[in-house]
Design a protein around this motif. Structure first.
Motif, PDB file in Angstrom:
ATOM      1  N   ARG A   1      33.919  41.456  33.615  1.00 47.83           N
ATOM      2  CA  ARG A   1      35.211  41.013  34.228  1.00 47.83           C
ATOM      3  C   ARG A   1      36.304  40.813  33.217  1.00 47.83           C
ATOM      4  NH1 ARG A   1      35.224  38.026  39.745  1.00 47.83           N
ATOM      5  NH2 ARG A   1      37.300  38.863  39.957  1.00 47.83           N
TER       6      ARG A   1
ATOM      7  N   ARG B   1      33.013  40.922  49.798  1.00 52.01           N
ATOM      8  CA  ARG B   1      33.771  41.786  50.914  1.00 52.01           C
ATOM      9  C   ARG B   1      33.318  42.872  51.598  1.00 52.01           C
ATOM     10  NH1 ARG B   1      37.591  37.947  51.048  1.00 52.01           N
ATOM     11  NH2 ARG B   1      38.092  36.849  49.128  1.00 52.01           N
TER      12      ARG B   1
ATOM     13  N   GLY C   1      36.199  34.220  39.492  1.00 53.04           N
ATOM     14  CA  GLY C   1      37.400  34.340  38.753  1.00 53.04           C
ATOM     15  C   GLY C   1      38.128  32.950  38.837  1.00 53.04           C
TER      16      GLY C   1
ATOM     17  N   LYS D   1      29.286  34.131  48.520  1.00 50.96           N
ATOM     18  CA  LYS D   1      30.282  33.749  47.443  1.00 50.96           C
ATOM     19  C   LYS D   1      31.428  33.018  48.062  1.00 50.96           C
ATOM     20  CE  LYS D   1      32.827  36.047  43.715  1.00 50.96           C
ATOM     21  NZ  LYS D   1      34.260  35.812  43.644  1.00 50.96           N
TER      22      LYS D   1
ATOM     23  N   LYS E   1      39.313  29.620  49.428  1.00 49.78           N
ATOM     24  CA  LYS E   1      38.682  29.760  48.000  1.00 49.78           C
ATOM     25  C   LYS E   1      40.024  29.303  47.181  1.00 49.78           C
ATOM     26  CE  LYS E   1      38.563  33.555  46.006  1.00 49.78           C
ATOM     27  NZ  LYS E   1      38.650  34.769  45.293  1.00 49.78           N
TER      28      LYS E   1
HETATM   29  C1  LIG Z   1      38.359  39.044  43.804  1.00 53.03           C
HETATM   30  C2  LIG Z   1      37.821  38.089  44.266  1.00 53.03           C
HETATM   31  O1  LIG Z   1      37.285  36.971  43.682  1.00 53.03           O
HETATM   32  P1  LIG Z   1      37.562  36.285  42.239  1.00 53.03           P
HETATM   33  O2  LIG Z   1      38.196  35.031  42.664  1.00 53.03           O
HETATM   34  O3  LIG Z   1      36.071  36.053  41.630  1.00 53.03           O
HETATM   35  O4  LIG Z   1      38.401  36.929  41.555  1.00 53.03           O
HETATM   36  C3  LIG Z   1      37.709  38.076  45.791  1.00 53.03           C
HETATM   37  O5  LIG Z   1      37.326  36.885  46.299  1.00 53.03           O
HETATM   38  O6  LIG Z   1      37.872  39.019  46.491  1.00 53.03           O
END
Ligand SMILES: C=C(OP(=O)(O)O)C(=O)O
Ligand SMILES: O=C(O)C1=C[C@@H](OP(=O)(O)O)[C@@H](O)[C@H](O)C1
Length: 440
Positions: free
Chosen positions: A126, A400, A98, A425, A27
């Motif tokens: 957030r 997670r 994020g 996600k 990701k």
């Molecule tokens: C904190 C996470 O995602 P983000 O990229 O939305 O901050 C995560 O994937 O655990």
């Protein structure tokens, strides 16, 4: 974003973990290279890009901004815009990603235009204030639509100036620094210095940022994690590297590697290995510290059994400031260890997909564990007697939580996981892949 929403899934009890899993794309790498490819001159062919909610929102946003993103032949081919996006007005939905909203906010604020960025309700809780402060310091126009410090954001065109040192706080999320690092080269007529205020957390993610920027032709100097120097350029800083291979996701790897450690193994993940640029590969070392036998090659990591006198994992104390995501997997692995497992440096858990400290403490207790938790640590003592909550493990719309609690099914009881489709996600096929290695 997820398709059919399942109420719950029942897993286990499983006696053994064995097999191999080809990991989905990272990701963190996927969203960075999507943005860098869009900003670069030339066409970039991205191979192995993650296809999940977090990267879908980024791809959709880039398309809305007029970037030509072609996914017809299995790869993702991005026709770069040479530092100028075609649309200077857009309303962009960023889900709960994020890695999408923060870098894109910075790029759009620096480039200038009338943009609105928003997400799911949790995204609006957030923080993004430290990034906005940094952007305002260079003259970007960013306004809060609802609550000060949080999305939704409204951007308009500012007068960008970069001759002073730009300061950004590093102790809430490293993504704010990542966002400034990736976007400021677009206006670097002179060398730009970014200074980190407060302790920088999640440092390995900054390394990912710098390494990928370098693949696109921009070499930033990292002066002891305190100051970062972006070189002056002639106005078109990023150049496509041509074809770019996205590694497998090291955080996604953690669930399978932990399964191998908890339930015999061998379990092998392919797509990440010794050559990885992701900090979460250090998770394998944490498992080794707990007693697991770990081997790796350039493109794979394998866990095969436990090397302790009684064949059980042992509890450890570990600073997890550098591996906040994989740390959640360690907390659940702690259910299977002898003695307590204490994870420190996890204050950032509070502002992620959910308040992960509270969520983790509550759900581990449901399994019968004894849990101590405070602002920046969690300590898990395994159950004397395993429990199985009839109402299931709650996942709080946090991928997670769903993925790491699947590991609890290596205990004596089956585990019901509520709303498991939240895995979309970052890993839509998680439970299908887990079923390949988890054996009765
Ligand atoms: C904190 C996470 O995602 P983000 O990229 O939305 O901050 C995560 O994937 O655990
Ligand atoms: O930059 C990135 O790709 C990420 C940084 C980390 O966030 P923080 O820097 O907020 O800890 C991590 O938790 C997140 O999943 C991905």
């Amino acid at each position: 974003m997820s398709s059919a929403v399942l109420d719950y899934i029942e897993v286990g009890p499983f006696a053994k973990a064995e097999g191999a899993v080809a990991l989905p794309g990272s990701k963190s790498i996927s969203n960075r290279v999507l943005l860098l490819s869009a900003l670069a001159s030339g066409t970039t062919r991205l191979k192995g890009l993650l296809d999940a909610d977090d990267t879908r929102v980024m791809r959709a946003a880039l398309k809305t901004l007029g970037v030509d993103v072609d996914e017809t032949d299995g790869d993702c081919v991005v026709h770069g815009c040479s530092g100028k996006l075609p649309k200077d007005q857009a309303d962009l939905f960023m889900g709960n990603a994020g890695t999408a909203i923060r870098p894109l906010t910075a790029a759009l604020a620096i480039l200038g235009g009338d943009y609105r960025l928003h997400g799911v309700p949790r995204m609006h809780e957030r923080p993004i204030g430290d990034l906005v402060d940094g952007l305002r310091m260079v003259g970007a126009q960013v306004a809060y639509e609802q609550n000060e410090g949080y999305p939704p954001l409204k951007l308009s065109k500012g007068q960008i100036r970069t001759n002073e040192i730009i300061k950004v706080r590093g102790d809430v999320s490293s993504q704010f620094l990542t966002a400034l690092l990736m976007s400021l080269p677009l206006v670097a007529n002179n060398e730009i210095c970014i200074e980190v205020v407060g302790e920088l957390i999640s440092k390995p993610y900054i390394d990912i940022t710098l390494k990928l920027m370098s693949r696109f032709g921009v070499d930033v100097r990292n002066d002891n994690w305190q100051r970062f120097y972006i070189p002056a350029n002639s106005g078109k800083p990023y150049a496509s590297p041509g074809t770019l291979y996205v590694e497998g996701d090291a955080s996604s790897a953690s669930y399978f590697l932990a399964a191998g450690a908890i339930a015999g193994g061998p379990v092998r993940v392919t797509g990440v290995g010794k050559n990885s640029i992701q900090g979460d590969v250090a998770f394998a070392q944490a498992l080794a510290q707990m007693g697991a036998k770990v081997t790796s090659g350039d493109d794979w990591i394998e866990v095969h059994g436990v090397n302790t006198p009684n064949g059980k994992l042992k509890g450890i104390e570990l600073d997890c400031l550098a591996i906040p995501d994989a740390a959640m997997t360690l907390a659940v692995a702690g259910l299977f260890a002898e003695g307590a497992t204490k994870l420190t440096g996890i204050a950032s858990w509070k502002v992620k997909e959910t308040d992960r400290i509270a969520a983790m403490a509550k759900e581990l207790q449901k399994m019968g564990a004894t849990v101590k938790a405070a602002d920046d640590y969690i300590e898990v003592t395994p159950p004397k007697q395993w429990a199985t909550p009839v109402d299931g493990i709650d996942t709080y719309d946090d991928h997670r939580m769903a993925m790491c609690f699947s590991l609890a099914a290596f205990g004596p009881l089956k585990v019901r996981i509520n709303e498991p489709t939240c895995v979309a996600k970052t890993f839509p096929e998680y439970f299908q892949e887990f079923a390949k290695v988890a054996k009765k």
